[in-house]
Design an enzyme around this catalytic site. Structure first.
Site, PDB file in Angstrom:
ATOM      1  N   PRO A 131     -11.433  14.646  12.009  1.00  0.00           N
ATOM      2  CA  PRO A 131     -12.801  15.052  11.621  1.00  0.00           C
ATOM      3  C   PRO A 131     -12.987  15.647  10.234  1.00  0.00           C
ATOM      4  CG  PRO A 131     -11.853  16.677  13.075  1.00  0.00           C
ATOM      5  CD  PRO A 131     -10.847  15.555  12.996  1.00  0.00           C
ATOM      6  N   CYS A 132     -12.777  14.842   9.207  1.00  0.00           N
ATOM      7  CA  CYS A 132     -13.030  15.324   7.856  1.00  0.00           C
ATOM      8  C   CYS A 132     -14.517  15.566   7.623  1.00  0.00           C
ATOM      9  CB  CYS A 132     -12.459  14.362   6.823  1.00  0.00           C
ATOM     10  SG  CYS A 132     -12.992  12.666   6.983  1.00  0.00           S
ATOM     11  N   HIS A 133     -15.375  14.984   8.475  1.00  0.00           N
ATOM     12  CA  HIS A 133     -16.821  15.213   8.331  1.00  0.00           C
ATOM     13  C   HIS A 133     -17.192  16.661   8.638  1.00  0.00           C
ATOM     14  CE1 HIS A 133     -16.178  13.995  12.560  1.00  0.00           C
ATOM     15  NE2 HIS A 133     -17.184  14.814  12.836  1.00  0.00           N
TER      16      HIS A 133
END
Length: 166
Positions: A131-133
């Site tokens: 989850p880089c978002h």
């Protein structure tokens, strides 16, 4: 002879996702259309949805708001630094956000390493799954996302991270 790369396209609200995996079934990338440094189908890859059944089901459940944590084998290869950053991303829970500085602190990097952390996050080959978002600016601003800011907003909205969202 090198091991084959398996690939398939999976429909999603973000557009068709391109998933790749090695012969062991571990996912090696998830790319969205137009992604900065994203992967595209290559000659020699084996187009086969079979190895991706579980990933396809989990992604559908995630986009339906029914799944909060992926349980899939992932294998992204990068430098030792990038792999530490990516492991720290895995610890950011659904519905939460963190900053680049907080990721740097989690991996024991100095504050001055924030740019390097941002570079490692930008090189994440497993969008959505890793989850880089969920990484935002220290001031709460929505900073860059390899898949495009509109997709970052969509993912954070799905997870209820933005004001006025579920």
């Amino acid at each position: 002879m090198t091991d084959p790369t398996y690939a398939t396209h999976v429909p999603s609200p973000l557009g068709p996702l391109l998933l790749t995996a090695g012969p062991d079934g571990a996912l090696t990338s998830l790319s969205v259309p137009g992604q900065k440094n994203g992967r595209e189908m290559r000659a020699g890859w084996r187009a086969d949805p079979g190895p991706f059944r579980e990933a396809t089901e989990q992604l559908a459940a995630y986009f339906a708001g029914e799944l909060k944590e992926f349980r899939l084998p992932l294998r992204a290869e990068g430098t030792a630094f990038r792999e530490r950053v990516w492991a720290a991303l895995d610890d950011v829970p659904y519905g939460a956000t963190t900053s680049y500085g907080e990721i740097a602190a989690r991996i024991g990097a100095p504050r001055a390493a924030v740019r390097a952390v941002g570079g490692a996050i930008g090189a994440n080959p497993l969008l959505v799954l890793r989850p880089c978002h969920r990484v935002i600016g220290a001031d709460g601003s929505l900073t860059g996302y390899a898949g495009g800011l509109e997709r970052k907003v969509r993912l954070l909205t799905l997870e209820g991270c933005l004001p006025g969202t579920p």
